[in-house]
Design an enzyme around this catalytic site. Sequence first.
Site, PDB file in Angstrom:
ATOM      1  CE1 TYR A  23       1.137   2.793   1.057  1.00 33.19           C
ATOM      2  CE2 TYR A  23      -0.150   0.931   0.272  1.00 33.19           C
ATOM      3  CZ  TYR A  23       0.449   2.141   0.037  1.00 33.19           C
ATOM      4  OH  TYR A  23       0.371   2.703  -1.208  1.00 33.19           O
ATOM      5  CE  LYS A  37       8.598  17.416   2.993  1.00 32.69           C
ATOM      6  NZ  LYS A  37       8.988  18.345   1.917  1.00 32.69           N
ATOM      7  CG  ASP A  72       9.801  17.994  -1.394  1.00 29.25           C
ATOM      8  OD1 ASP A  72      10.805  17.343  -1.048  1.00 29.25           O
ATOM      9  OD2 ASP A  72       9.495  19.088  -0.880  1.00 29.25           O
ATOM     10  CG  ASP A  88       1.524   3.723  -3.973  1.00 28.39           C
ATOM     11  OD1 ASP A  88       1.474   2.913  -4.908  1.00 28.39           O
ATOM     12  OD2 ASP A  88       0.603   4.528  -3.705  1.00 28.39           O
ATOM     13  CG  ASP A 104       1.635   5.156  -9.977  1.00 23.97           C
ATOM     14  OD1 ASP A 104       1.946   3.954  -9.838  1.00 23.97           O
ATOM     15  OD2 ASP A 104       0.444   5.545 -10.007  1.00 23.97           O
TER      16      ASP A 104
HETATM   17  C1  IPM Z   1       0.616  -0.600  -5.929  1.00 30.26           C
HETATM   18  C2  IPM Z   1      -0.846  -0.253  -5.778  1.00 30.26           C
HETATM   19  C3  IPM Z   1      -1.330  -0.659  -4.386  1.00 30.26           C
HETATM   20  C4  IPM Z   1      -0.513   0.112  -3.382  1.00 30.26           C
HETATM   21  C5  IPM Z   1      -2.836  -0.455  -4.154  1.00 30.26           C
HETATM   22  C6  IPM Z   1      -3.678  -1.172  -5.172  1.00 30.26           C
HETATM   23  C7  IPM Z   1      -3.242  -0.855  -2.759  1.00 30.26           C
HETATM   24  O1  IPM Z   1      -1.070   1.094  -6.016  1.00 30.26           O
HETATM   25  O2  IPM Z   1       0.949  -1.784  -5.843  1.00 30.26           O
HETATM   26  O3  IPM Z   1       1.427   0.307  -6.164  1.00 30.26           O
HETATM   27  O4  IPM Z   1      -0.875   1.228  -3.002  1.00 30.26           O
HETATM   28  O5  IPM Z   1       0.506  -0.416  -2.945  1.00 30.26           O
HETATM   29 MN    MN Z   2       0.734   2.185  -6.605  1.00 32.26          MN
END
Ligand code: IPM
Ligand code: MN
Length: 330
Positions: free
Chosen positions: A125, A176, A209, A233, A237
């Site tokens: 990042y 990893k 993974d 990140d 999700d």
């Molecule tokens: C998160 C989002 C951000 C990230 C994006 C919007 C830059 O996906 O907070 O998880 O990748 O950190």
């Molecule tokens: Mn994210």
Amino acid sequence: MAHQIAVIGGDGIGPEVTAEALKVVRATGVDLAAKEFDLGGARYLRDGEILSDSTLDELRQFDAILLGAVGTPDVPPGVIERGLLLKMRFELDLYVNQRPFSGTAPGHAEPHDFVVIRENTEGPYVGEGGVLRKGTPNEVATQGSVNTRMGVERCVRYAFELAASRERKHITLVHKTNVLTFAGNLWERTFHEVAAEFPDVATAYNHVDAACIYFVQDPHRYDVIVTDNLFGDILTDLGGAVSGGIGLASSANLNPARTGPSMFEPVHGSAPDIAGQNKANPSAAILSAARMPAFPGERQSAERIRQACAEPVTGTTTSVGDTIADRVRD
Ligand code: IPM
Ligand code: MN
């Protein structure tokens, strides 16, 4: 005294969900003085402002920052994300991104309860790299991952302290190390060195993974997970998807050293496809706001909000906010 909160609704569904979050926190009786900051894609298109240094300095004065979401299809990818969200994470040194997940994963009977500690200021990042001969057949693009001993260690130590405070006292490093041997080795050594200071905390390691399989098939194995910025990140999700949906996933971007405000935001993005339709689930923003600094006597408010969100609510953005606000009102 009222808590001074900077509110950045941002793009897409961001302003819709932060409005509900403020509504719910206020319904618990907590006194909030909110100042709205008009930042995000729309503002950028209007006058070019993304996040100036003077606005950043203003943000430093608040007790906390509540963020909705950033990113809009009208602006090229990365401009607002890097210029606003990542700039705040880096400049305010919000080095821990704490994302809790509790729920019952599809196909499971028992609920899981784990927390991902995502390093929030380094890794891929940082923006290390560049492009040469852009647009030609000989284009070269590099994008490195920056890992410092200091940055890894402070994040790992935070995660161990959290694990030591939890009932299970278990921590898993996710990386990893079999491919990213330079960064992975730094993470692994740091993890084991810090582990020596926490003899009561049991440790484990998963490749990222494999962790994706376990998130779905065996999420109960996890208590605290610590991982790098990009893995964190992606994994969070998935964590949302197996814990009742991304509409419930909250996050706290923390400056544990408390040299400035921390920032609270849902894990989800700006969802431009459903923006302005009163369709977004505000629960993730509400749960994120509930994690803003709890002052004496107000921990119960945060707990009330968590309980109010535990029982599923469906409806429009505003009706879900109203229902949760009614549940938490004294
Ligand atoms: C998160 C989002 C951000 C990230 C994006 C919007 C830059 O996906 O907070 O998880 O990748 O950190
Ligand atoms: Mn994210």
